[in-house]
Design a protein around this motif. Structure first.
Motif, PDB file in Angstrom:
ATOM      1  N   GLN A  84      -4.202 -22.923  39.354  1.00 33.52           N
ATOM      2  CA  GLN A  84      -3.021 -22.671  38.536  1.00 33.52           C
ATOM      3  C   GLN A  84      -2.048 -21.711  39.205  1.00 33.52           C
ATOM      4  O   GLN A  84      -0.825 -21.850  39.061  1.00 33.52           O
ATOM      5  CB  GLN A  84      -3.431 -22.104  37.170  1.00 33.52           C
ATOM      6  N   PHE A  85      -2.584 -20.737  39.951  1.00 31.66           N
ATOM      7  CA  PHE A  85      -1.735 -19.695  40.537  1.00 31.66           C
ATOM      8  C   PHE A  85      -2.079 -19.530  42.022  1.00 31.66           C
ATOM      9  O   PHE A  85      -2.783 -18.593  42.412  1.00 31.66           O
ATOM     10  CB  PHE A  85      -1.928 -18.372  39.791  1.00 31.66           C
ATOM     11  N   PRO A  86      -1.604 -20.445  42.859  1.00 31.25           N
ATOM     12  CA  PRO A  86      -1.919 -20.386  44.288  1.00 31.25           C
ATOM     13  C   PRO A  86      -1.331 -19.143  44.952  1.00 31.25           C
ATOM     14  O   PRO A  86      -0.307 -18.615  44.512  1.00 31.25           O
ATOM     15  CB  PRO A  86      -1.288 -21.674  44.826  1.00 31.25           C
ATOM     16  N   TYR A  87      -1.995 -18.707  45.988  1.00 31.06           N
ATOM     17  CA  TYR A  87      -1.603 -17.495  46.705  1.00 31.06           C
ATOM     18  C   TYR A  87      -0.965 -17.858  48.036  1.00 31.06           C
ATOM     19  O   TYR A  87      -1.574 -18.556  48.845  1.00 31.06           O
ATOM     20  CB  TYR A  87      -2.836 -16.618  46.925  1.00 31.06           C
ATOM     21  N   GLU A  88       0.257 -17.377  48.256  1.00 34.00           N
ATOM     22  CA  GLU A  88       0.962 -17.588  49.516  1.00 34.00           C
ATOM     23  C   GLU A  88       1.295 -16.226  50.099  1.00 34.00           C
ATOM     24  O   GLU A  88       2.272 -15.592  49.707  1.00 34.00           O
ATOM     25  CB  GLU A  88       2.239 -18.409  49.293  1.00 34.00           C
ATOM     26  N   ILE A  89       0.507 -15.790  51.058  1.00 35.68           N
ATOM     27  CA  ILE A  89       0.694 -14.445  51.598  1.00 35.68           C
ATOM     28  C   ILE A  89       2.034 -14.290  52.308  1.00 35.68           C
ATOM     29  O   ILE A  89       2.634 -13.208  52.316  1.00 35.68           O
ATOM     30  CB  ILE A  89      -0.462 -14.074  52.558  1.00 35.68           C
ATOM     31  N   SER A  90       2.558 -15.364  52.884  1.00 34.36           N
ATOM     32  CA  SER A  90       3.805 -15.270  53.648  1.00 34.36           C
ATOM     33  C   SER A  90       5.035 -15.191  52.751  1.00 34.36           C
ATOM     34  O   SER A  90       6.139 -14.937  53.235  1.00 34.36           O
ATOM     35  CB  SER A  90       3.938 -16.462  54.589  1.00 34.36           C
ATOM     36  N   SER A  91       4.862 -15.407  51.462  1.00 37.10           N
ATOM     37  CA  SER A  91       6.007 -15.344  50.555  1.00 37.10           C
ATOM     38  C   SER A  91       6.460 -13.896  50.363  1.00 37.10           C
ATOM     39  O   SER A  91       5.753 -12.946  50.725  1.00 37.10           O
ATOM     40  CB  SER A  91       5.637 -15.960  49.205  1.00 37.10           C
ATOM     41  N   LYS A  92       7.627 -13.725  49.770  1.00 38.01           N
ATOM     42  CA  LYS A  92       8.140 -12.385  49.500  1.00 38.01           C
ATOM     43  C   LYS A  92       7.515 -11.839  48.215  1.00 38.01           C
ATOM     44  O   LYS A  92       7.070 -12.588  47.358  1.00 38.01           O
ATOM     45  CB  LYS A  92       9.666 -12.420  49.345  1.00 38.01           C
ATOM     46  N   PHE A  93       7.505 -10.520  48.108  1.00 34.90           N
ATOM     47  CA  PHE A  93       7.105  -9.923  46.844  1.00 34.90           C
ATOM     48  C   PHE A  93       8.172 -10.251  45.801  1.00 34.90           C
ATOM     49  O   PHE A  93       9.354  -9.972  46.021  1.00 34.90           O
ATOM     50  CB  PHE A  93       6.967  -8.404  46.975  1.00 34.90           C
ATOM     51  N   LEU A 175      -0.965 -11.765  38.336  1.00 36.22           N
ATOM     52  CA  LEU A 175      -1.600 -12.963  38.891  1.00 36.22           C
ATOM     53  C   LEU A 175      -0.675 -14.169  38.775  1.00 36.22           C
ATOM     54  O   LEU A 175      -0.542 -14.956  39.721  1.00 36.22           O
ATOM     55  CB  LEU A 175      -2.909 -13.250  38.162  1.00 36.22           C
ATOM     56  N   ALA A 176      -0.017 -14.308  37.635  1.00 36.50           N
ATOM     57  CA  ALA A 176       0.816 -15.484  37.393  1.00 36.50           C
ATOM     58  C   ALA A 176       2.199 -15.384  38.018  1.00 36.50           C
ATOM     59  O   ALA A 176       2.727 -16.377  38.518  1.00 36.50           O
ATOM     60  CB  ALA A 176       0.950 -15.718  35.887  1.00 36.50           C
ATOM     61  N   ARG A 177       2.801 -14.183  38.001  1.00 35.99           N
ATOM     62  CA  ARG A 177       4.204 -14.057  38.420  1.00 35.99           C
ATOM     63  C   ARG A 177       4.425 -13.074  39.560  1.00 35.99           C
ATOM     64  O   ARG A 177       5.447 -13.121  40.239  1.00 35.99           O
ATOM     65  CB  ARG A 177       5.068 -13.649  37.223  1.00 35.99           C
ATOM     66  N   GLY A 178       3.496 -12.154  39.763  1.00 31.87           N
ATOM     67  CA  GLY A 178       3.683 -11.181  40.837  1.00 31.87           C
ATOM     68  C   GLY A 178       4.750 -10.152  40.484  1.00 31.87           C
ATOM     69  O   GLY A 178       5.306 -10.139  39.391  1.00 31.87           O
ATOM     70  N   HIS A 241      -2.920 -13.362  43.994  1.00 36.30           N
ATOM     71  CA  HIS A 241      -3.768 -12.604  44.919  1.00 36.30           C
ATOM     72  C   HIS A 241      -5.230 -12.650  44.483  1.00 36.30           C
ATOM     73  O   HIS A 241      -5.539 -12.534  43.295  1.00 36.30           O
ATOM     74  CB  HIS A 241      -3.315 -11.154  45.031  1.00 36.30           C
ATOM     75  N   PRO A 242      -6.159 -12.813  45.435  1.00 34.89           N
ATOM     76  CA  PRO A 242      -7.584 -12.941  45.096  1.00 34.89           C
ATOM     77  C   PRO A 242      -8.170 -11.770  44.300  1.00 34.89           C
ATOM     78  O   PRO A 242      -9.077 -11.968  43.491  1.00 34.89           O
ATOM     79  CB  PRO A 242      -8.259 -13.070  46.460  1.00 34.89           C
ATOM     80  N   VAL A 243      -7.681 -10.553  44.515  1.00 34.78           N
ATOM     81  CA  VAL A 243      -8.195  -9.422  43.735  1.00 34.78           C
ATOM     82  C   VAL A 243      -7.845  -9.600  42.267  1.00 34.78           C
ATOM     83  O   VAL A 243      -8.668  -9.361  41.377  1.00 34.78           O
ATOM     84  CB  VAL A 243      -7.628  -8.086  44.258  1.00 34.78           C
ATOM     85  N   LEU A 244      -6.635 -10.043  41.995  1.00 35.74           N
ATOM     86  CA  LEU A 244      -6.216 -10.277  40.612  1.00 35.74           C
ATOM     87  C   LEU A 244      -6.989 -11.444  40.004  1.00 35.74           C
ATOM     88  O   LEU A 244      -7.383 -11.417  38.835  1.00 35.74           O
ATOM     89  CB  LEU A 244      -4.719 -10.540  40.559  1.00 35.74           C
ATOM     90  N   ARG A 245      -7.201 -12.459  40.807  1.00 33.84           N
ATOM     91  CA  ARG A 245      -7.991 -13.608  40.350  1.00 33.84           C
ATOM     92  C   ARG A 245      -9.405 -13.156  39.969  1.00 33.84           C
ATOM     93  O   ARG A 245      -9.950 -13.581  38.945  1.00 33.84           O
ATOM     94  CB  ARG A 245      -8.044 -14.645  41.468  1.00 33.84           C
ATOM     95  N   ASP A 246      -9.966 -12.271  40.764  1.00 33.20           N
ATOM     96  CA  ASP A 246     -11.330 -11.803  40.526  1.00 33.20           C
ATOM     97  C   ASP A 246     -11.410 -10.936  39.278  1.00 33.20           C
ATOM     98  O   ASP A 246     -12.315 -11.105  38.444  1.00 33.20           O
ATOM     99  CB  ASP A 246     -11.828 -11.022  41.744  1.00 33.20           C
TER     100      ASP A 246
END
Length: 367
Positions: A84-93, A175-178, A241-246
């Motif tokens: 539902q909430f994929p993580y893209e590290i290269s994206s902007k905050f 997690l959902a919106r950053g 982010h995986p920490v938020l997912r966890d």
């Protein structure tokens, strides 16, 4: 006009009427099975099958989508959240600032003592979307974002205390919106663009956290939940982010377990371990030592409090930047924290403790 001219004109008029009549009867007469179907009738017959095909295709797509939802629900909760909430590290905050309170600043009931704090976030981040979310709006927002993950929604609705929901909300919205989550009693001292610093690459960072406590004393457990405790009154992250997912997964499963066992207590004593900085710190350290994300063999030893104790500068571990205690806890008077005018001081927390019973609050709450 001569008789001859009148006769010619009458004949011409009769011919015109005759031709018009023939054309009209030809186009309006029924078409037999042996004739080629006229163009309007052909369009009519070809449109009907097209609509039927589209409806059938839509029904098939809806069925496939429903089947996909059913299949997703069979996955472990972390995998559902990752989908539902994929993580893209290269994206902007994302340029969001999220805060929660009983009233918005537009309300006359918004506490005056928080107005300077709340305004500081907009002043330091004029291009950001800054939202103060009430309980009612939070409920609608969680319904909107997490209806595809019903266990999370059930856990949120089951929580017996507002502070539990407030804690949970910060992880859920990030997690959902950053963006940035900040407690309403925090004061922005420097913009978020200063937090990571010039020596780090934003496209390689997905989470920014600060140290809340670093009690280098034998009896630290009497005062704090963890030897190194990460604060959760201010967090910056990219979505997924995986920490938020966890931590969302941990809190969801713990809440539903308590619900099944009839242990949803209204006691404030367990908040820190249930949704607060204790479980948050555990989630961070679990991530640092997870072989799915880190080459633990190359590290040769686990990442523990010793990695961060006494630190005075930023430190990056994987895609997480950890800030020293001065950054989000200046002026606390312990753990070596600097003052609010320290160059590394970014956010000041006033420890209003509005979630606690009146007798336990550090400041007098008048509203």
């Amino acid at each position: 006009m001569t008789f001859r001219r009148s006769l010619i004109l009458a004949v011409a008029l009769l011919l015109t009427v005759y031709v018009f009549y023939r054309r009209h009867t030809s186009t309006s007469s029924p078409v037999s099975a042996s004739h080629t179907t006229s163009q309007p009738l052909t369009n009519h017959h070809t449109i009907i099958p097209t609509i039927r095909d589209e409806l059938a295709s839509a029904r098939s797509a809806t069925h496939e989508q429903q089947q996909k939802i059913i299949d997703l629900k069979r996955l472990p909760l972390k995998d559902q959240l990752a989908y539902q909430f994929p993580y893209e590290i290269s994206s902007k905050f994302p340029a969001y600032i999220w805060q929660t309170w009983k009233y918005t600043p537009a309300s006359a009931q918004f506490a005056e003592k928080f107005r300077v704090n709340e305004a500081s976030w907009t002043e330091k981040h004029p291009t950001f979307v800054h939202e103060v979310i009430t309980d009612e709006v939070a409920l609608h927002l969680i319904h909107h974002l997490y209806s595809p993950v019903p266990n999370v929604l059930e856990a949120y609705l089951a929580m017996p205390l507002p502070i539990l929901k407030a804690d949970f909300f910060r992880y859920l919205i990030l997690l959902a919106r950053g963006g940035i989550y900040a407690d309403i009693d925090t004061l922005a001292l420097k913009p978020a663009t200063d937090w990571i610093g010039a020596g780090f690459v934003n496209s390689a960072v997905g989470l920014v956290i600060g140290i809340e406590a670093d009690p280098d004393r034998v009896d630290w457990a009497k005062w704090y939940s963890r030897r190194i405790q990460f604060c959760q009154w201010t967090i910056q992250s990219k979505p997924g982010h995986p920490v938020l997912r966890d931590i969302v997964s941990k809190i969801t499963m713990e809440t539903l377990k308590r619900k099944r066992e009839g242990r949803l207590s209204h006691d404030h004593d367990g908040v820190v371990e249930w949704t607060g900085p204790a479980v948050w710190s555990d989630a961070v350290f679990d991530y640092f030592n997870d072989p799915e994300f880190f080459d633990t063999n190359a590290l040769k030893k686990n990442i523990t409090f010793k990695t961060f104790t006494g630190m005075k500068e930023r430190k990056q571990v994987g895609d997480v930047v950890v800030l020293p205690i001065t950054s989000f806890s200046p002026g606390v008077g312990h753990s070596g924290a600097g003052e609010p005018d320290d160059p590394m001081a970014f956010v000041q927390h006033e420890f209003e403790g509005s979630w606690k019973p009146d007798s336990e609050r550090m400041l007098d709450q008048k509203n």
